[in-house]
Design a protein around this motif. Structure first.
Motif, PDB file in Angstrom:
ATOM      1  N   PHE A  44       3.399   8.315  23.704  1.00 38.26           N
ATOM      2  CA  PHE A  44       3.621   8.188  22.265  1.00 38.26           C
ATOM      3  C   PHE A  44       2.549   7.248  21.714  1.00 38.26           C
ATOM      4  O   PHE A  44       2.427   6.106  22.169  1.00 38.26           O
ATOM      5  CB  PHE A  44       5.017   7.657  21.980  1.00 38.26           C
ATOM      6  N   VAL A  45       1.795   7.736  20.760  1.00 31.91           N
ATOM      7  CA  VAL A  45       0.647   7.007  20.233  1.00 31.91           C
ATOM      8  C   VAL A  45       0.968   6.531  18.823  1.00 31.91           C
ATOM      9  O   VAL A  45       1.206   7.342  17.919  1.00 31.91           O
ATOM     10  CB  VAL A  45      -0.613   7.888  20.217  1.00 31.91           C
ATOM     11  N   ARG A  53       2.126  10.013  17.081  1.00 33.07           N
ATOM     12  CA  ARG A  53       1.830  11.296  17.689  1.00 33.07           C
ATOM     13  C   ARG A  53       2.326  11.296  19.136  1.00 33.07           C
ATOM     14  O   ARG A  53       2.502  10.248  19.749  1.00 33.07           O
ATOM     15  CB  ARG A  53       0.321  11.583  17.685  1.00 33.07           C
ATOM     16  N   VAL A  54       2.501  12.487  19.687  1.00 37.49           N
ATOM     17  CA  VAL A  54       2.937  12.642  21.077  1.00 37.49           C
ATOM     18  C   VAL A  54       1.869  13.413  21.835  1.00 37.49           C
ATOM     19  O   VAL A  54       1.374  14.439  21.356  1.00 37.49           O
ATOM     20  CB  VAL A  54       4.286  13.382  21.171  1.00 37.49           C
ATOM     21  N   LEU A  55       1.525  12.911  23.022  1.00 39.82           N
ATOM     22  CA  LEU A  55       0.546  13.567  23.880  1.00 39.82           C
ATOM     23  C   LEU A  55       1.213  14.080  25.144  1.00 39.82           C
ATOM     24  O   LEU A  55       2.113  13.438  25.696  1.00 39.82           O
ATOM     25  CB  LEU A  55      -0.571  12.599  24.282  1.00 39.82           C
ATOM     26  N   ALA A  61      -2.643  16.833  22.375  1.00 40.01           N
ATOM     27  CA  ALA A  61      -1.654  16.425  21.389  1.00 40.01           C
ATOM     28  C   ALA A  61      -0.657  17.536  21.122  1.00 40.01           C
ATOM     29  O   ALA A  61      -1.028  18.716  20.999  1.00 40.01           O
ATOM     30  CB  ALA A  61      -2.341  16.023  20.092  1.00 40.01           C
ATOM     31  N   ILE A  62       0.609  17.173  21.052  1.00 38.53           N
ATOM     32  CA  ILE A  62       1.653  18.107  20.659  1.00 38.53           C
ATOM     33  C   ILE A  62       1.603  18.279  19.150  1.00 38.53           C
ATOM     34  O   ILE A  62       1.422  17.322  18.402  1.00 38.53           O
ATOM     35  CB  ILE A  62       3.022  17.592  21.124  1.00 38.53           C
ATOM     36  N   LEU A  67       6.812  10.992  14.091  1.00 34.68           N
ATOM     37  CA  LEU A  67       7.391  10.305  12.942  1.00 34.68           C
ATOM     38  C   LEU A  67       6.274   9.896  11.995  1.00 34.68           C
ATOM     39  O   LEU A  67       5.178   9.554  12.434  1.00 34.68           O
ATOM     40  CB  LEU A  67       8.175   9.067  13.387  1.00 34.68           C
ATOM     41  N   ASP A  68       6.561   9.929  10.718  1.00 30.93           N
ATOM     42  CA  ASP A  68       5.613   9.483   9.680  1.00 30.93           C
ATOM     43  C   ASP A  68       6.364   8.558   8.729  1.00 30.93           C
ATOM     44  O   ASP A  68       7.228   8.996   7.972  1.00 30.93           O
ATOM     45  CB  ASP A  68       5.055  10.692   8.930  1.00 30.93           C
TER      46      ASP A  68
END
Length: 451
Positions: A44-45, A53-55, A61-62, A67-68
């Motif tokens: 999780f970045v 973002r999720v890798l 990257a997914i 979340l934003d």
């Protein structure tokens, strides 16, 4: 066989050299400030702009954002979305915690929940505010959150900003600024652990340690439980503090001292009442360093020479350094053009370092041996988990295959057919050497790793 033992000797020697390097892992991200895993192989970045973002485990990257919260935060300088921590029971409760500066510039600790129907997406409407702390200036906001081995949530708070801690918040036991905080978030908004040092006496009950300037990054050593705090210096000294497990109430000395040097000792407690750094390095105008970014104590298995070393870097020079169990600081790289802002760990405790929009893997580049490749051969997959396969590009088969560990122990010796799978499921994580002799007499020596 004698040739192989020599090869293994060279290989073992290079392990001890502990040559730190980086390999690009992922790019195309934005202002990375934190990297975490939730107990599986994803990363999780956290981006300063409020987006997570999720890798995948291979760095891809997914699609979409986890979340934003960009509409909730103030950004620029040292403000923004700054840190994430997954609850120890995240797999069952889906809770994670964020540290960000809100639209007023104040620190907010908030709990969110993952979407139970989509593990790659959080519920944006699930926010529960845990704690809000007023920030008098825009800088020195800390930002890191970590759950300790005791299950409590630790929060690193800077001294409120400006320069020189003008209001002496770090030494004020009634202020949460310039502190390490420790709270129990199993019941919201939170409760105070009964063994916090200021419970029942003068001082804010949330405080676990005092006298910090800007603990931008801190971590726990998984094996010892020790707390490592990288505290950004004022003008001349960057410092790393090591707090032994379950030792609470320490005063790390800021603003009375910057590192080991007196800074402003007016009204300060006796020097004997302070805890001085485990290690320091200079950040004057005569050096390329300016601001420490703390990392982790390596407890992975892929690089044996790294085990037990605390990793850190400097934002200006890009150099990566380590501190060993004796407190010796060693610079491991010469630096580069990357301005590293955070480290991260994956499920297997491999280390990552990131700056800007790029993530790099931290590797031991000394773990390389001269491979005898008289034929075009490779081991697949590498690293492997359950099996290995030799890809020899339609060379002559059957072949003879021998596999050794780094102690020279023979683990496999037999005929090898094209596309054959050799089980490694019972082998320990680490590095191995394979010798392949094809039917036409050609030979190849290869290295591979098991994760």
């Amino acid at each position: 066989m004698r040739k192989l033992y020599l090869l293994l000797l060279v290989f073992a020697t290079t392990i001890q050299a502990q040559t730190v390097s980086v390999q690009q892992f992922a790019t195309g991200l934005n202002s990375i400030v934190d990297i975490a895993n939730c107990g599986d192989d994803r990363l999780f970045v956290v981006q300063q702009n409020g987006i997570i973002r999720v890798l995948n485990s291979n760095g891809t990257a997914i699609s979409g954002n986890f979340l934003d919260i960009s509409s909730l935060i103030s950004t620029g300088g040292e403000r923004g979305l700054l840190g994430i921590a997954f609850h120890p029971n995240y797999a069952t409760n889906g809770y994670f915690f964020l540290n960000y500066t809100n639209d007023m510039g104040d620190t907010v600790i908030a709990r969110y929940s993952v979407n139970p129907n989509n593990p790659n997406q959080a519920l944006s409407n699930s926010a529960e505010i845990v704690l809000t702390i007023d920030q008098p200036f825009s800088n020195h906001n800390g930002g890191t959150l970590k759950f300790g081995p005791d299950g409590m949530l630790y929060i690193g708070m800077g001294d409120g900003g400006s320069g020189g801690d003008p209001s002496n918040y770090a030494q004020n036991i009634n202020s949460l600024l310039g502190k390490m905080l420790r709270i129990n978030v199993d019941t919201l908004p939170y409760t105070i652990p009964a063994d916090n040092p200021f419970v029942g006496v003068a001082g804010s009950d949330e405080i676990y340690a005092t006298g910090l300037r800007n603990p931008w990054k801190f971590c726990f050593d998984y094996e010892t439980g020790n707390l490592w705090i990288a505290d950004v210096g004022q003008q001349n000294i960057e410092e790393i503090n090591k707090e032994l497990y379950s030792v609470a109430g320490l005063n790390y000395g800021w603003r009375c001292y910057e590192g080991n040097n007196a800074y402003n000792t007016s009204g300060c407690v006796a020097q004997s009442a302070l805890t001085f750094p485990e290690a320091v390095y200079p950040s004057t105008n005569n050096t390329n360093e300016c601001s420490i970014t703390g990392g982790y104590v390596y407890r992975g298995t892929q690089y044996p020479g790294f085990v037990g070393l605390y990793f850190f870097t400097d934002y200006c020079s890009g150099r990566i350094g380590t501190i060993n169990a004796n407190g010796t600081l060693t610079w491991r790289t010469t630096g580069n053009d990357n301005y590293y802002t955070t480290f991260g760990e994956d499920l297997n405790k491999n280390l990552y370092v990131a700056g800007g929009g790029t993530i790099f893997r931290v590797i031991d580049s000394a773990l390389s041996i001269e491979e005898n490749k008289t034929i075009d051969v490779k081991v697949l997959p590498n690293p492997t988990s359950n099996f290995l396969q030799i890809d020899a590009n339609d060379q002559a088969f059957p072949a003879q295959l021998k596999v050794f560990d780094l102690n020279g122990k023979l683990l496999f010796d037999g005929s090898y057919q094209k596309n054959q799978l050799v089980s490694v499921s019972g082998w320990s994580a680490g590095y191995y050497v394979a010798q392949l002799t094809l039917a036409n007499g050609q030979e190849s020596t290869l290295k591979f790793s098991k994760k």
